[in-house]
Design an enzyme around this catalytic site. Structure first.
Site, PDB file in Angstrom:
ATOM      1  N   ALA A   1       0.854  -1.188   0.000  1.00  0.00           N
ATOM      2  CA  ALA A   1       0.000   0.000   0.000  1.00  0.00           C
ATOM      3  C   ALA A   1       0.893   1.242   0.000  1.00  0.00           C
ATOM      4  CB  ALA A   1      -0.865  -0.019   1.250  1.00  0.00           C
TER       5      ALA A   1
ATOM      6  N   GLY B   1       0.413  -5.304   0.455  1.00  0.00           N
ATOM      7  CA  GLY B   1      -0.634  -5.275  -0.564  1.00  0.00           C
ATOM      8  C   GLY B   1      -0.151  -5.815  -1.907  1.00  0.00           C
TER       9      GLY B   1
ATOM     10  N   GLU C   1      -0.481  -9.455  -1.571  1.00  0.00           N
ATOM     11  CA  GLU C   1      -1.924  -9.727  -1.533  1.00  0.00           C
ATOM     12  C   GLU C   1      -2.526  -9.648  -2.936  1.00  0.00           C
ATOM     13  OE1 GLU C   1      -2.571  -6.729   1.630  1.00  0.00           O
ATOM     14  OE2 GLU C   1      -3.663  -8.312   2.661  1.00  0.00           O
TER      15      GLU C   1
ATOM     16  N   GLU D   1       3.256  -5.867   7.105  1.00  0.00           N
ATOM     17  CA  GLU D   1       2.326  -4.912   7.727  1.00  0.00           C
ATOM     18  C   GLU D   1       2.507  -4.805   9.227  1.00  0.00           C
ATOM     19  OE1 GLU D   1       1.601  -6.916   5.297  1.00  0.00           O
ATOM     20  OE2 GLU D   1       0.215  -5.970   3.891  1.00  0.00           O
TER      21      GLU D   1
HETATM   22  N1  CAA Z   1       4.547   3.460   0.314  1.00  0.00           N
HETATM   23  C1  CAA Z   1       5.062   4.688   0.104  1.00  0.00           C
HETATM   24  N2  CAA Z   1       6.384   4.920  -0.053  1.00  0.00           N
HETATM   25  C2  CAA Z   1       7.203   3.857   0.043  1.00  0.00           C
HETATM   26  C3  CAA Z   1       6.741   2.555   0.267  1.00  0.00           C
HETATM   27  C4  CAA Z   1       5.340   2.370   0.404  1.00  0.00           C
HETATM   28  N3  CAA Z   1       4.808   1.162   0.593  1.00  0.00           N
HETATM   29  N4  CAA Z   1       7.795   1.718   0.310  1.00  0.00           N
HETATM   30  C5  CAA Z   1       8.882   2.460   0.099  1.00  0.00           C
HETATM   31  N5  CAA Z   1       8.537   3.757  -0.061  1.00  0.00           N
HETATM   32  C6  CAA Z   1       9.414   4.876  -0.339  1.00  0.00           C
HETATM   33  C7  CAA Z   1      10.422   5.135   0.764  1.00  0.00           C
HETATM   34  O1  CAA Z   1       9.879   5.990   1.763  1.00  0.00           O
HETATM   35  C8  CAA Z   1      11.565   5.779   0.010  1.00  0.00           C
HETATM   36  O2  CAA Z   1      11.193   7.113  -0.215  1.00  0.00           O
HETATM   37  P1  CAA Z   1      12.305   8.283  -0.211  1.00  0.00           P
HETATM   38  O3  CAA Z   1      13.264   7.898  -1.293  1.00  0.00           O
HETATM   39  O4  CAA Z   1      11.522   9.507  -0.447  1.00  0.00           O
HETATM   40  O5  CAA Z   1      12.935   8.227   1.166  1.00  0.00           O
HETATM   41  C9  CAA Z   1      11.520   5.069  -1.343  1.00  0.00           C
HETATM   42  O6  CAA Z   1      10.206   4.508  -1.451  1.00  0.00           O
HETATM   43  C10 CAA Z   1      12.529   3.944  -1.496  1.00  0.00           C
HETATM   44  O7  CAA Z   1      12.410   3.083  -0.382  1.00  0.00           O
HETATM   45  P2  CAA Z   1      13.694   2.502   0.388  1.00  0.00           P
HETATM   46  O8  CAA Z   1      14.671   3.601   0.623  1.00  0.00           O
HETATM   47  O9  CAA Z   1      13.181   1.762   1.560  1.00  0.00           O
HETATM   48  O10 CAA Z   1      14.288   1.517  -0.721  1.00  0.00           O
HETATM   49  P3  CAA Z   1      14.901   0.065  -0.576  1.00  0.00           P
HETATM   50  O11 CAA Z   1      15.242  -0.371  -1.940  1.00  0.00           O
HETATM   51  O12 CAA Z   1      15.929   0.048   0.505  1.00  0.00           O
HETATM   52  O13 CAA Z   1      13.702  -0.873  -0.042  1.00  0.00           O
HETATM   53  C11 CAA Z   1      11.513  -1.813   0.019  1.00  0.00           C
HETATM   54  C12 CAA Z   1      12.588  -1.111  -0.822  1.00  0.00           C
HETATM   55  C13 CAA Z   1      11.994  -3.208   0.442  1.00  0.00           C
HETATM   56  C14 CAA Z   1      10.273  -1.920  -0.791  1.00  0.00           C
HETATM   57  C15 CAA Z   1      11.259  -0.981   1.308  1.00  0.00           C
HETATM   58  O14 CAA Z   1      11.014   0.350   0.940  1.00  0.00           O
HETATM   59  C16 CAA Z   1      10.082  -1.431   2.124  1.00  0.00           C
HETATM   60  O15 CAA Z   1      10.194  -2.362   2.915  1.00  0.00           O
HETATM   61  N6  CAA Z   1       8.920  -0.751   1.950  1.00  0.00           N
HETATM   62  C17 CAA Z   1       7.765  -0.973   2.768  1.00  0.00           C
HETATM   63  C18 CAA Z   1       7.026  -2.175   2.348  1.00  0.00           C
HETATM   64  C19 CAA Z   1       5.805  -2.350   3.205  1.00  0.00           C
HETATM   65  O16 CAA Z   1       5.809  -2.191   4.401  1.00  0.00           O
HETATM   66  N7  CAA Z   1       4.712  -2.707   2.540  1.00  0.00           N
HETATM   67  C20 CAA Z   1       3.477  -2.933   3.201  1.00  0.00           C
HETATM   68  C21 CAA Z   1       2.689  -1.695   3.139  1.00  0.00           C
HETATM   69  S1  CAA Z   1       1.233  -1.837   4.094  1.00  0.00           S
HETATM   70  C22 CAA Z   1       0.144  -2.661   3.136  1.00  0.00           C
HETATM   71  O17 CAA Z   1       0.422  -3.106   2.079  1.00  0.00           O
HETATM   72  C23 CAA Z   1      -1.206  -2.664   3.814  1.00  0.00           C
HETATM   73  C24 CAA Z   1      -2.243  -3.558   3.282  1.00  0.00           C
HETATM   74  O18 CAA Z   1      -2.185  -4.760   3.364  1.00  0.00           O
HETATM   75  C25 CAA Z   1      -3.441  -2.957   2.778  1.00  0.00           C
END
Ligand code: CAA
Ligand code: NAI
Length: 696
Positions: free
Chosen positions: A63, A102, A105, A125
Site C-alpha cells: 500500500a 498489498g 496480496e 504490515e
Molecule cells: N509506500 C510509500 N512509499 C514507500 C513505500 C510504500 N509502501 N515503500 C517504500 N517507499 C518509499 C520510501 O519511503 C523511500 O522514499 P524516499 O526515497 O523519499 O525516502 C523510497 O520509497 C525507497 O524506499 P527505500 O529507501 O526503503 O528503498 P529500498 O530499496 O531500501 O527498499 C523496500 C525497498 C523493500 C520496498 C522498502 O522500501 C520497504 O520495505 N517498503 C515498505 C514495504 C511495506 O511495508 N509494505 C506494506 C505496506 S502496508 C500494506 O500493504 C497494507 C495492506 O495490506 C493494505
C-alpha cells in the site's frame, strides 16, 4: 502525470504494467487503474489470459504508506483484489524485486504466480502496526501451512523464491531476468493448456491442531510485548481457519480497522519514514562519499572486534591493530567467533567466511600497516590521552584522504581532531554494543569535519545495513547524553522510594525489552563506574548524586560477569533481586534524610519520560540533533525504546507536551537543580506546537 497502470493487448494476452516509481506502491491511481484494466481485459473477448507485472526494480511493494491517516480514497484495496480474483480470464502475476504487503496480496488475488529467482515475498504490515488487510490473512492460510502463515504474517519477514515455490506460494521460478517475458510465457502456456481461473478464496484453509494453534497464539502474544498487531494477526488467521471466506474477510477488516485507528500504527509509520528521513542530512547534498575498501580498526576489545566484524560482513577488507600479539590473537578469535555465528545463523555464506579468514582480515601490532587504509576507526580505551596519542600517530602514517574516525562514547572529537594536521578528515563513528548486531551508528560531526567525510559515514552505515544518525559534538552526543539524563531521573525515583526491580518492571511493562538496571548488569557496572569517577571532579555540588551504584561496584560486583550486581545471577541465566542492594539503597536514603514513599509504576514512567523528553528537547534546541526525528531514531535503534511508541518525542506529542512540562515542574519541587525545563519544550508549549512540527 502519466498513467501509472498501462495495458497492451498482444496475441490474445492483456499485459498490464504497473509503473509508479520508486516501488510501485498501491496509490489510489494504481488501485483504480489496476481494477479498471483487469475488468476491461476480462470483458474483451479477444483476451485469453491476463499478465500483471511491475515496471522498474520491483513488483508492488505494498500500500502507499503516505496515504495512511488520510480520508479513504476508493476503490479500496480489498475490493480491487476481490474483483481481480473473480474475473473468469486466467490471471498471472509475474513477480520480481519485492512483492510485499498489498503487493503480495495482489499476487494472491491473481490465479497463477511466476517469479524471477531473485524475487522476495513478505507481509511486513505488522512492522507498521497493522495487519495484511486486503485478504492476506485469509488467502495466505489457504495456500501455505498455518505455521508458515503465522510466521510470515506475525513476523513480517521475507522469504525467497525457492521457499515460495516449495510452499506453493508461487507456481514457477522463471529463468533469466525479464519479468514481463516470464509472465507472458506462463500465460501462453496456460492458454495452450486451456487452464481456467483459479481463485485462492475457493480453496480450503490449511488445518492445524487447535492446541498447537493456541500455543502459537500464546507465544506470539508474549513476544509482541505490548504491540497489538501480532495479536490481531492471529485472530485474523484463526478466522481464516474457522469461517467461510467472505465472513473471514469481514473479520479481517474489523481487526485491521482496530489497528489502523490505534496510535501504535502512527508510531510505527513514523519510525518507517523516520529511518529513511534520518539519512537526509545537509552534507549529503554537498559532499560525495569517499571510496572505502580498506578499513583499519584500532583496539580489538568489545567494540573493536564488533566493528571489525561489521565491516567484514559488509564486504570490506579489515586490518585490526592491538597493543601486543596476545591481544591481537584474542581479538582475531573474537572476530572469527562472531563470523562463525553469522554462518550458523545463515547470515554469511561459508565461502565468504573462508575468503575473510583466508585474506580479507588480518591483525597487526604495527600502525604502519594502516598506510593504505581508506578509513581507520579507533576503539581503544575511553581516555583522551590514549586517543590523542593514537590520532597523532595516524596523522603521520595514513595516506592523504584517509578518514580517521573515533568510536568514543563521550569525548570531544574536536580535541581528538586537533592532534592531527587534517581535522577535516576526522569524524566520530559511534557504534553500539554489540557493534555487529546493533543497527544504530551515530555519525558525530566535529567543527572542521568536511561534508564528504560526513557523507562517507552515512554511506558506510548503509553498507553495514545500519541506521546512521547525524550528531553534533557534546558530552555523550545524542544517545548517551539523553541516557545519562533519564538514568539520573530513574535513580531519583529509587532514592525517593522505588526499588530497582520496580523500575525494571515498570519499564518492561512500558515496552522496553529490559529495564535500565537489568541492562546495566548485562553491560557491566564497571563501565559506568569508571566514567562517573572520571567526571567526579566536575560534578556540580548542587546535583543530588545517587551513590548506590558506586557502593555496589566497590564490592567488586559488576553485574552478570561477576555473578552479582543489581541482581543475583544464576548459572542458568536466572536473575533474582538482591536484598543487599535494597539495604545499600536504604542506607543511602537514611544518610540523606529521605523517607521513602510509595512510587507507582506510572510515576516511574512519568519521571523517565519527562527526563528523556526534556534532555531530547535540549539536544534538538542546541542543534546536536538535526530534528526531533533524529532523536527518535536514535532511541529506537540504540536504546530499546519500544518502536510502537515511535520514539520519545513522538510519544511526547501523543501524550501532550503540556503534560510533560507539568510533570517536570512537579518533580522540580523535589530537585530543582536537575528538573529545569528545556527552553525548546517551554517554547513549543507556549506556541501550542508539537515536536512533529519541527520535522518538516
Ligand atoms: N509506500 C510509500 N512509499 C514507500 C513505500 C510504500 N509502501 N515503500 C517504500 N517507499 C518509499 C520510501 O519511503 C523511500 O522514499 P524516499 O526515497 O523519499 O525516502 C523510497 O520509497 C525507497 O524506499 P527505500 O529507501 O526503503 O528503498 P529500498 O530499496 O531500501 O527498499 C523496500 C525497498 C523493500 C520496498 C522498502 O522500501 C520497504 O520495505 N517498503 C515498505 C514495504 C511495506 O511495508 N509494505 C506494506 C505496506 S502496508 C500494506 O500493504 C497494507 C495492506 O495490506 C493494505
Ligand atoms: P575494551 O576495553 O573492551 O577494548 C579496548 C581495547 O583497546 C583493548 O583490547 C586494548 O588492548 C586496546 N587498546 C588500548 N590502547 C590501544 C592502543 N594504543 N593501540 C591498540 N589497541 C589498544 O573497550 P571497549 O568497550 O571496546 O571500548 C572501546 C571504545 O569504544 C571506548 O572509547 C568506549 O567508550 C567506546 N564504546 C564502548 C561501548 C561499549 O558498550 N563497550 C559502546 C560504544 C562505544
Amino acid at each position: 502525470m502519466t498513467d501509472p497502470v498501462r495495458m497492451t493487448v498482444e496475441n490474445g494476452l492483456a499485459i498490464i504494467e504497473i509503473d509508479n516509481p520508486p516501488v510501485n506502491a498501491l496509490s489510489q491511481a494504481v488501485r483504480q487503474g489496476l481494477v479498471e484494466t483487469v475488468l476491461a481485459a476480462d470483458a474483451d473477448e479477444a483476451v485469453k489470459a491476463i499478465v500483471i507485472y511491475g515496471a522498474g526494480r520491483t513488483f508492488i511493494a505494498g500500500a502507499d504508506i503516505r496515504e495512511f491517516g488520510k480520508p479513504p480514497m476508493p476503490p479500496s484495496l480489498p475490493d480491487v483484489i476481490n474483483q481481480i480474483e473473480l474475473v473468469s480470464t486466467p490471471t498471472v502475476a509475474a513477480l520480481h524485486g519485492t512483492a510485499l504487503g498489498g503487493g503480495l496480496e495482489t499476487a494472491l488475488g491473481a490465479h497463477y504466480r511466476v517469479a524471477l529467482a531473485s524475487a522476495r515475498f513478505g507481509l511486513p504490515e505488522v512492522n507498521l502496526g497493522i495487519l495484511p488487510g486486503a485478504g492476506g490473512t485469509q488467502r495466505l492460510p489457504r495456500i501455505v501451512p498455518i505455521a508458515k502463515a503465522v510466521q510470515m504474517i506475525t513476523g513480517g519477514g521475507m522469504i525467497g523464491a525457492k521457499e515460495a515455490l516449495e510452499l506453493g506460494l508461487i507456481d514457477e521460478i522463471a529463468q533469466g531476468d525479464d519479468v514481463r517475458a516470464a509472465g507472458i510465457a506462463m500465460a501462453e502456456r496456460l492458454v495452450a493448456e486451456g487452464a481456467k481461473a483459479r481463485p485462492t478464496s475457493a480453496r480450503e484453509a490449511s488445518a492445524i491442531d487447535a492446541e498447537d494453534f493456541a500455543k502459537m497464539q500464546a507465544a506470539v502474544a508474549k513476544k509482541a510485548r505490548g504491540l497489538k498487531a501480532p495479536v490481531n494477526c492471529m485472530k485474523a488467521i484463526e478466522a481464516a481457519m474457522t469461517l467461510p471466506f467472505d465472513e473471514g474477510m469481514t473479520r479481517e477488516r474489523e481487526l485491521f480497522m482496530e489497528l489502523y485507528n490505534d496510535p501504535q500504527r502512527a508510531a510505527m509509520v513514523h519510525a518507517f519514514f523516520g529511518e529513511r528521513e534520518v539519512a537526509k542530512v545537509p552534507e549529503i547534498k554537498t559532499g560525495a562519499p569517499r571510496d572505502i575498501q580498506q578499513v583499519g580498526v584500532i583496539g580489538g576489545g568489545t567494540m573493536g572486534a564488533g566493528i571489525a566484524t561489521s565491516a567484514l560482513l559488509a564486504g570490506l577488507d579489515v586490518t585490526l591493530a592491538e597493543r601486543d600479539q596476545e591481544a591481537a590473537d584474542k581479538a582475531a578469535a573474537t572476530v572469527t567467533g562472531h563470523l562463525s555465528g553469522a554462518v550458523k545463523r545463515g547470515k554469511l555464506a561459508q565461502a565468504k567466511f573462508d575468503a575473510i579468514v583466508g585474506g580479507k582480515f588480518r591483525t597487526t601490532t604495527d600502525y604502519a600497516d594502516f598506510a593504505q587504509a581508506d578509513l581507520v576507526i579507533e576503539a581503544v580505551f575511553e581516555s583522551m590521552e590514549v586517543k590523542q596519542d593514537v590520532f597523532g600517530k595516524l596523522d603521520k602514517i595514513c595516506k592523504p584522504g584517509a578518514i580517521l574516525a573515533s568510536n568514543t562514547s563521550y569525548l570531544d572529537i574536536n580535541d581528538i581532531a586537533a592532534m592531527t594536521n587534517r581535522p577535516e578528515d576526522v569524524i566520530g563513528l559511534h557504534f553500539f554494543s554489540p557493534a555487529h548486531v546493533m543497527r544504530l551508528l551515530e555519525v558525530v560531526v566535529a567543527d572542521k569535519t568536511s561534508a564528504d567525510v560526513v557523507a562517507s559515514g552515512f554511506a558506510l552505515a548503509k553498507r553495514m545495513k545500519k541506521i546512521a544518525v547525524r550528531a553534533g559534538v557534546c558530552d555523550g552526543f545524542i544517545g548517551n547524553r539523553i541516557l545519562n539524563a533519564y538514568a539520573k531521573a530513574v535513580n531519583g525515583a529509587v532514592l525517593a522510594g522505588a526499588s530497582p526491580y520496580d523500575v525494571d518492571r515498570a519499564m518492561e511493562e512500558f515496552g522496553l525489552a529490559m529495564g535500565l538496571f537489568r541492562v546495566a548488569d548485562l553491560a557491566g557496572l564497571d563501565i559506568g563506574w569508571a566514567s562517573r569517577k572520571r567526571r567526579a571532579p566536575d560534578r556540580d555540588p548542587r546535583e543530588q548524586y545517587a551513590e548506590f551504584a558506586d557502593r555496589i561496584c566497590e564490592k567488586g560486583r559488576f553485574g552478570r560477569k561477576t555473578g552479582r550486581g543489581f541482581y543475583i545471577h544464576g548459572d542458568d541465566r536466572s536473575e533474582a533481586p538482591d536484598p543487599e542492594v535494597l539495604e545499600i539503597i536504604e542506607a543511602e536514603r537514611s544518610g540523606k534524610g529521605i523517607t521513602p514513599r510509595e512510587i507507582s509504576d506510572g510515576e516511574i514512567i512519568d519521571r523517565y519520560m519527562a527526563a528523556m523528553v526534556n534532555e531530547s528537547a535540549r539536544v534538538v534546541g542546541e542543534g546536536i540533533a538535526l530534528r526531533p526525528l533524529d532523536v527518535d531514531m536514535t532511541l529506537l535503534n540504540g536504546y530499546g525504546f519500544p518502536r510502537w511508541r515511535g520514539g520519545p518525542l513522538h510519544y511526547a506529542d501523543t501524550v501532550g507536551l503540556e503534560k510533560i512540562l507539568n510533570d517536570i515542574k512537579a518533580f522540580q519541587k523535589e530537585d530543582d537543580f536537575f528538573w529545569q525545563p528545556a527552553p525548546l519544550l517551554e517554547q513549543l508549549v507556549a506556541e501550542g506546537k508539537t515536536f512533529a512540527s519541527l520535522n518538516r
